[in-house]
Design an enzyme around this catalytic site. Structure first.
Site, short mmCIF file in Angstrom:
data_model
loop_
_atom_site.label_atom_id
_atom_site.label_comp_id
_atom_site.label_asym_id
_atom_site.label_seq_id
_atom_site.Cartn_x
_atom_site.Cartn_y
_atom_site.Cartn_z
N LYS A 1 0.83 -1.21 0.00
CA LYS A 1 0.00 0.00 0.00
C LYS A 1 0.87 1.26 0.00
CE LYS A 1 -2.84 0.93 3.68
NZ LYS A 1 -2.65 2.31 4.19
N GLY B 1 -5.33 7.84 5.16
CA GLY B 1 -4.40 8.73 5.86
C GLY B 1 -3.17 9.03 5.01
N ARG C 1 -9.10 12.31 12.19
CA ARG C 1 -7.68 12.02 12.45
C ARG C 1 -6.86 13.32 12.38
NH1 ARG C 1 -5.99 6.92 8.94
NH2 ARG C 1 -4.12 7.11 10.22
N ASP D 1 1.29 -1.25 11.87
CA ASP D 1 0.04 -1.71 11.26
C ASP D 1 -0.25 -3.19 11.56
OD1 ASP D 1 -0.36 0.79 10.19
OD2 ASP D 1 0.40 0.29 8.20
N LYS E 1 -5.10 5.88 14.41
CA LYS E 1 -5.19 5.18 13.12
C LYS E 1 -6.65 5.25 12.63
CE LYS E 1 -0.89 4.15 12.76
NZ LYS E 1 -0.10 4.83 11.74
C1 S3P Z 1 2.25 4.82 6.14
C2 S3P Z 1 2.75 5.15 7.37
C3 S3P Z 1 2.14 4.69 8.64
C4 S3P Z 1 1.20 3.51 8.43
C5 S3P Z 1 0.28 3.73 7.26
C6 S3P Z 1 1.08 3.94 5.98
C7 S3P Z 1 2.92 5.35 4.94
O1 S3P Z 1 1.42 5.76 9.20
O2 S3P Z 1 0.45 3.29 9.59
O3 S3P Z 1 -0.58 2.60 7.09
O4 S3P Z 1 2.67 4.84 3.83
O5 S3P Z 1 3.72 6.29 5.08
P1 S3P Z 1 2.12 6.87 10.16
O6 S3P Z 1 3.14 7.56 9.36
O7 S3P Z 1 1.01 7.79 10.57
O8 S3P Z 1 2.68 6.10 11.31
#
Ligand code: S3P
Length: 427
Positions: free
Chosen positions: A20, A92, A120, A313, A340
């Protein structure tokens, strides 16, 4: 959705969908680049498709055939002012990374998300971007979506990250790429490094020493083809399933094994899982390989500190593993779980308790006693894909039927989850 416990183990080889984090970044970088980029193994889950839609709304032609994208980038300067508000959905990563870009574009944009994303925190990116000179307006003075980004020239800054977050690091670096001068981000501890490892593949120079990453503004991106490895965060559900369901032997093929993402494997090894990892190739800078896991007798452990960002995650599914481990498992330093897709400390504890687990939430994690036999019951994903998948894996070992409410949230990151699970259960 109703799921029944199983009497046989999980067996076979499986390739899980594309990563992802890498899928989002591929779309962002290729859309900002000049020329045609092919992305293979793209994750066609809802979150990554939001990022695709955002760039289509800014005039980028993106053709998709399943998990293959052709992105016809025309460079940052050819992006067009969108006439509609941009929709980030539940994502996010789209929200944080795109904020860095939108802040630096020479036109006006507005953006909003679904109920979960709208609650969030966005101030973690808005605040440093404002320090760079961005004009950002939003609900609760920019702490929450919806946000509006006006045209303003950005200046490079040096920014110490107050939270361990790859999304915030990436937002500041991407703003820095569109700013004048140099931007440096200093991390408190290592977080996933895909932004800084992938940008050079698009011709952008990034300097990293220890916990400091720097980028010079004004660099042009050139097109690049990307092969996206399997997502270890998705693989984790079947890795834990194979470890806790008797008679299992599963190999996850061609999964990304980046050292900033492999904490789940390290912790399962510490818990005594029969797990072996073979790196088979490097795609760009990303190590990729196969993970074999067999049914295991797990023991509880403590995990805390630096490794947490490396498996953030995977904590919901590791919590399930801990319910089947001998002794106590303590998870600390994971306060980020509260912000999250849901408050994952509460969501994990509430739903695993319904299934009979002995699990107690704490301020920054949880404490789990095991092993506990799990029972059937009614649980909910609370709209969070990773909670839904954890519950589906838990249902394999309950003593009766599990009803999972809101299972459709799983489409956020793993649209084919149930068919892949059923495939491993088939034989
Ligand atoms: C991600 C960073 C993480 C992770 C999210 C994907 C990314 O979040 O939990 O699923 O692709 O940079 P945080 O940076 O808020 O920890």
């Amino acid at each position: 959705m109703r799921r029944k416990p199983v009497s046989n183990g999980l067996t076979g080889n499986l390739r899980v969908p594309g990563d992802k984090s890498i899928s989002h970044r591929s779309v962002i970088f290729a859309s900002l680049a000049e020329g045609k980029s092919m992305i293979r193994g793209f994750l066609d889950g809802e979150d990554c498709l939001r990022t695709v839609e955002v760039f289509r709304n800014m005039g980028v032609r993106i053709d998709r055939e399943g998990t293959e994208l052709t992105i016809h980038g025309r460079g940052v300067n050819a992006l067009e002012e969108p006439v509609v508000p941009l929709y980030f959905g539940n994502s996010g990563t789209t929200a944080r990374l795109m904020s860095g870009i939108l802040a630096g574009l020479p036109f006006f944009t507005t953006a909003y998300g679904d109920d979960s994303l709208s609650n969030r925190p966005m101030d973690r990116v808005v605040q440093p971007l404002r320090q760079m000179g961005a004009s950002i307006y939003g609900r609760e003075d920019g702490k929450k979506l919806p946000l509006a980004f006006d045209n303003s020239a950005l200046q490079g800054i040096t920014y110490e990250l107050p939270v361990k977050s790859a999304q915030v690091k990436s937002a500041v670096l991407l703003g820095g790429m569109l700013a004048e001068g140099k931007t440096t981000v200093i991390e408190k501890g290592p977080t996933r490094n895909h932004t800084e490892t992938m940008l050079p593949e698009f011709g952008v120079e990034v300097n990293k020493t220890g916990l400091e990453v720097s980028i010079e503004g004004g660099q042009r991106l050139r097109a690049s083809d990307i092969n996206v490895p399997g997502d270890i965060s998705s693989a984790a559900f079947f890795i834990v399933a194979a470890a806790i369901v008797p008679g299992s032997n599963v190999t996850i093929k061609q999964v990304g094994l980046n050292e900033t993402r492999n904490g789940v494997i390290q912790v399962l090894e510490r818990m005594g899982a029969s797990i072996s990892v073979t790196i088979t190739e490097y795609i760009g800078k990303e190590p990729v390989g196969d993970v074999n896991v067999q049914s295991s007798s797990l023991k509880g452990c403590v995990f805390e500190g630096e490794i947490i960002a490396n498996l953030i995650d995977e904590i919901p599914i590791l919590a399930l593993a801990a319910t089947q481990a001998e002794g106590e498992t303590v998870i600390k330093d994971a306060k980020e779980l509260k912000v999250k897709e849901t408050d994952r400390i509460i969501a994990v504890c509430d739903n695993l308790r319904v299934m009979g687990a002995e699990i107690t939430p704490t301020e920054d994690g949880m404490i789990i006693q095991g092993p506990t036999p799990l029972c059937g019951g009614e649980v909910t994903s609370v709209g969070d894909h990773r909670i839904g998948m954890m519950e589906a894996i838990a249902s394999l070992i309950t003593d009766g039927e599990v009803v999972i409410h809101r299972p459709e949230s799983i489409n956020i990151s793993y649209p084919g989850f149930f068919s892949d699970l059923d495939f491993l259960l088939e034989k």
